[in-house]
Scaffold this active site. Sequence first.
Site, PDB file in Angstrom:
ATOM      1  N   LYS A 128       0.834  -1.208   0.000  1.00  0.00           N
ATOM      2  CA  LYS A 128       0.000   0.000   0.000  1.00  0.00           C
ATOM      3  C   LYS A 128       0.866   1.254   0.000  1.00  0.00           C
ATOM      4  O   LYS A 128       0.605   2.197  -0.751  1.00  0.00           O
ATOM      5  CB  LYS A 128      -0.903   0.012   1.248  1.00  0.00           C
ATOM      6  N   ASN A 129       1.910   1.250   0.848  1.00  0.00           N
ATOM      7  CA  ASN A 129       2.690   2.479   0.999  1.00  0.00           C
ATOM      8  C   ASN A 129       3.652   2.730  -0.154  1.00  0.00           C
ATOM      9  O   ASN A 129       4.368   3.740  -0.161  1.00  0.00           O
ATOM     10  CB  ASN A 129       3.390   2.498   2.361  1.00  0.00           C
TER      11      ASN A 129
ATOM     12  N   ARG B 156      -4.148   9.996   4.660  1.00  0.00           N
ATOM     13  CA  ARG B 156      -2.884  10.702   4.799  1.00  0.00           C
ATOM     14  C   ARG B 156      -2.158  10.767   3.445  1.00  0.00           C
ATOM     15  O   ARG B 156      -1.424  11.701   3.143  1.00  0.00           O
ATOM     16  CB  ARG B 156      -2.015   9.977   5.839  1.00  0.00           C
TER      17      ARG B 156
ATOM     18  N   CYS C 249      -5.167  12.748  12.563  1.00  0.00           N
ATOM     19  CA  CYS C 249      -5.076  11.295  12.475  1.00  0.00           C
ATOM     20  C   CYS C 249      -5.025  10.684  13.862  1.00  0.00           C
ATOM     21  O   CYS C 249      -4.553  11.296  14.811  1.00  0.00           O
ATOM     22  CB  CYS C 249      -3.838  10.904  11.699  1.00  0.00           C
TER      23      CYS C 249
ATOM     24  N   ARG D  10       0.263  14.916  12.840  1.00  0.00           N
ATOM     25  CA  ARG D  10       1.096  14.553  11.682  1.00  0.00           C
ATOM     26  C   ARG D  10       1.326  15.803  10.834  1.00  0.00           C
ATOM     27  O   ARG D  10       0.709  15.977   9.781  1.00  0.00           O
ATOM     28  CB  ARG D  10       0.437  13.420  10.901  1.00  0.00           C
ATOM     29  N   PRO D  11       2.230  16.671  11.302  1.00  0.00           N
ATOM     30  CA  PRO D  11       2.474  17.912  10.569  1.00  0.00           C
ATOM     31  C   PRO D  11       3.122  17.649   9.202  1.00  0.00           C
ATOM     32  O   PRO D  11       3.622  16.544   8.952  1.00  0.00           O
ATOM     33  CB  PRO D  11       3.434  18.691  11.478  1.00  0.00           C
ATOM     34  N   ILE D  12       3.107  18.674   8.323  1.00  0.00           N
ATOM     35  CA  ILE D  12       3.751  18.523   7.012  1.00  0.00           C
ATOM     36  C   ILE D  12       4.805  19.612   6.794  1.00  0.00           C
ATOM     37  O   ILE D  12       5.107  19.983   5.672  1.00  0.00           O
ATOM     38  CB  ILE D  12       2.717  18.512   5.853  1.00  0.00           C
TER      39      ILE D  12
ATOM     40  N   ASP E 206       4.529   0.476  11.837  1.00  0.00           N
ATOM     41  CA  ASP E 206       3.272  -0.174  11.457  1.00  0.00           C
ATOM     42  C   ASP E 206       3.181  -1.607  11.971  1.00  0.00           C
ATOM     43  O   ASP E 206       2.085  -2.169  12.055  1.00  0.00           O
ATOM     44  CB  ASP E 206       3.115  -0.181   9.932  1.00  0.00           C
TER      45      ASP E 206
ATOM     46  N   ARG F  12      -8.527  -0.096   4.710  1.00  0.00           N
ATOM     47  CA  ARG F  12      -7.589   0.856   4.102  1.00  0.00           C
ATOM     48  C   ARG F  12      -6.306   0.154   3.678  1.00  0.00           C
ATOM     49  O   ARG F  12      -5.634   0.611   2.752  1.00  0.00           O
ATOM     50  CB  ARG F  12      -7.241   1.977   5.097  1.00  0.00           C
TER      51      ARG F  12
HETATM   52  N1  EPU Z   1       6.618  14.492  10.583  1.00  0.00           N
HETATM   53  C1  EPU Z   1       6.746  15.820  10.886  1.00  0.00           C
HETATM   54  N2  EPU Z   1       6.743  16.723   9.840  1.00  0.00           N
HETATM   55  C2  EPU Z   1       6.594  16.351   8.548  1.00  0.00           C
HETATM   56  C3  EPU Z   1       6.450  14.970   8.257  1.00  0.00           C
HETATM   57  C4  EPU Z   1       6.465  14.056   9.305  1.00  0.00           C
HETATM   58  O1  EPU Z   1       6.882  16.216  12.048  1.00  0.00           O
HETATM   59  O2  EPU Z   1       6.599  17.221   7.667  1.00  0.00           O
HETATM   60  C5  EPU Z   1       6.601  13.502  11.690  1.00  0.00           C
HETATM   61  C6  EPU Z   1       5.229  12.823  11.802  1.00  0.00           C
HETATM   62  O3  EPU Z   1       4.352  13.611  12.557  1.00  0.00           O
HETATM   63  C7  EPU Z   1       5.567  11.505  12.443  1.00  0.00           C
HETATM   64  C8  EPU Z   1       6.973  11.207  11.909  1.00  0.00           C
HETATM   65  O4  EPU Z   1       7.475  12.437  11.399  1.00  0.00           O
HETATM   66  O5  EPU Z   1       5.624  11.647  13.828  1.00  0.00           O
HETATM   67  C9  EPU Z   1       7.002  10.147  10.823  1.00  0.00           C
HETATM   68  O6  EPU Z   1       6.167  10.526   9.759  1.00  0.00           O
HETATM   69  P1  EPU Z   1       6.423  10.091   8.251  1.00  0.00           P
HETATM   70  O7  EPU Z   1       6.347  11.329   7.421  1.00  0.00           O
HETATM   71  O8  EPU Z   1       7.662   9.269   8.166  1.00  0.00           O
HETATM   72  O9  EPU Z   1       5.202   9.175   7.974  1.00  0.00           O
HETATM   73  P2  EPU Z   1       4.146   9.330   6.836  1.00  0.00           P
HETATM   74  O10 EPU Z   1       4.802   9.568   5.531  1.00  0.00           O
HETATM   75  O11 EPU Z   1       3.085  10.244   7.281  1.00  0.00           O
HETATM   76  C10 EPU Z   1       4.167   6.796   6.160  1.00  0.00           C
HETATM   77  C11 EPU Z   1       3.136   5.711   6.062  1.00  0.00           C
HETATM   78  C12 EPU Z   1       2.752   5.268   7.466  1.00  0.00           C
HETATM   79  C13 EPU Z   1       3.991   4.794   8.196  1.00  0.00           C
HETATM   80  C14 EPU Z   1       5.031   5.930   8.214  1.00  0.00           C
HETATM   81  C15 EPU Z   1       6.341   5.515   8.840  1.00  0.00           C
HETATM   82  C16 EPU Z   1       1.879   6.211   4.073  1.00  0.00           C
HETATM   83  C17 EPU Z   1       0.604   6.649   3.477  1.00  0.00           C
HETATM   84  N3  EPU Z   1       1.959   6.204   5.387  1.00  0.00           N
HETATM   85  O12 EPU Z   1       3.522   7.874   6.840  1.00  0.00           O
HETATM   86  O13 EPU Z   1       1.861   4.173   7.310  1.00  0.00           O
HETATM   87  O14 EPU Z   1       3.641   4.477   9.520  1.00  0.00           O
HETATM   88  O15 EPU Z   1       5.305   6.349   6.859  1.00  0.00           O
HETATM   89  O16 EPU Z   1       6.879   4.408   8.184  1.00  0.00           O
HETATM   90  O17 EPU Z   1       2.814   5.848   3.355  1.00  0.00           O
HETATM   91  C18 EPU Z   1      -0.126   3.001   7.648  1.00  0.00           C
HETATM   92  O18 EPU Z   1       0.160   2.337   6.638  1.00  0.00           O
HETATM   93  O19 EPU Z   1      -1.128   2.765   8.370  1.00  0.00           O
HETATM   94  C19 EPU Z   1       0.712   4.112   8.025  1.00  0.00           C
HETATM   95  C20 EPU Z   1       0.378   4.927   9.009  1.00  0.00           C
END
Ligand code: EPU
Length: 426
Positions: free
Chosen positions: A22-23, A92, A116, A121-123, A310, A402
């Site tokens: 999925k990811n 997300r 979430c 989950r900031p960007i 995960d 999902r």
């Molecule tokens: N973070 C920030 N700022 C940002 C981006 C991230 O502070 O701009 C923080 C997040 O708040 C979090 C940490 O960094 O605490 C990790 O976030 P990351 O960006 O690595 O995760 P993601 O891209 O939001 C993906 C997967 C998640 C998986 C994580 C970690 C997808 C759609 N989601 O999330 O999968 O847990 O990487 O491997 O690819 C799931 O499949 O259920 C799932 C949650």
Amino acid sequence: MGYIEVTGGRVLSGCIRPAAAKNSVLPLLAAALLCGKPCTILAVPHLRDVETSLALLQAVGADAAREGENISLRPVRRICGTVPASLAGAMRGSVFYLAPLLVRAGYAELALPGGCRLGPRPIDIHLAGLTAMGAQAEVSRDQVRLNRRGALHGTEFALRLPSVGATLTLMMAGCCAAGTTVLHGAACEPEIADTAAFLNACGADITGAGTATLHIRGTGGELLGGCCHAVLPDRIAASTYAAAAAIAGGEVTVEHCPPELLAAFLDFLSSAGCTVTRKRENFTVCRHPGHPLRGGQQLVASGYPGLATDSAPLAAAVLLYADGPSEIYDGLFQNRFACAQGFAELGGGAKAEGRLLRLAGGASLHGGTVSAPDLRGGAALVLAGLGAKGTVRVSDTDHIRRGYADLAGDLARLGADCRSVTECPR
Ligand code: EPU
């Protein structure tokens, strides 16, 4: 609304092949917007997030459609940069559209991915990187708008933490930028290398994906070509089947899935007393039903190649049944262990204290109805039911859908007494 019903006590056996990850699929579908020629993503599972992605692609004007098990995208001249709020908020993965829409439409307008259940989950890292490449970002309480004048430009950017999503965003943005982008402190997850392999097959020039430093030579505003891509297997689904064998007992072989994709999880199962046999393209997890699971585990979920966040709830479901107490700490998300409540309601010794989950071990779970708090937590509750004395019903299965097309069917094919029921439990 429906629920998954599982009655414990059956020993598992058989072979199973995980679906495409999925990811990987979610960023691949977004990345395909950067292509000026047709692309096909092969064997895409029927997941809710995939259906949402297809709806999102169609809403911005892309020509994307399912063709049997595959998804094909044909190039179109114009893409709209505004994502309807209902789609942006539904997953997300909508954040993966920031960079491709900015490149294609000249702007990207997106409702911020909703609050979430895993915690904030900031960007900010996505936005800081895109701003360093020349984009202008306007962020309000619940919406982000990015604009660009001219092509984005390459830059050297250090991520403040190795975010998977931000690494993907900046890698995609770099592909069509003018000049070279160098990313330091990038996430190393295999899904990033898979997305890079897709982009490179379409003509991008990315090196270092899967390591902490990436170099991306951009096209200077030109679109990429196209390709046909077979996606990486889903290592979290593979971990789910492995955990099922550990909890129920028996022998399960996971095929077409190199064990190094989930090495830390398999190491954990070995230290918990399972026999794990690793081959190049598959692995087998075996636990004799009379052989106890070992507690005393101190696990920490982190970025790849560490134990995947995960898979932490899946590990917790295993450790409920271990012969002593254990702890799991999640370094990524504040609320990873919302499933602890469901474990406890079924009689399992589980208590979440922020990022730390304490497990008493020695559980004898009984039947009952619990609710899936999120995707992996929901899967963990179903797994916990495999060892219960009685019937466990897990409601709110939309979360589970999902990420798993048919978790109950997969477990039933391995011998579990497990099924999906489509009406609400009384
Ligand atoms: N973070 C920030 N700022 C940002 C981006 C991230 O502070 O701009 C923080 C997040 O708040 C979090 C940490 O960094 O605490 C990790 O976030 P990351 O960006 O690595 O995760 P993601 O891209 O939001 C993906 C997967 C998640 C998986 C994580 C970690 C997808 C759609 N989601 O999330 O999968 O847990 O990487 O491997 O690819 C799931 O499949 O259920 C799932 C949650």
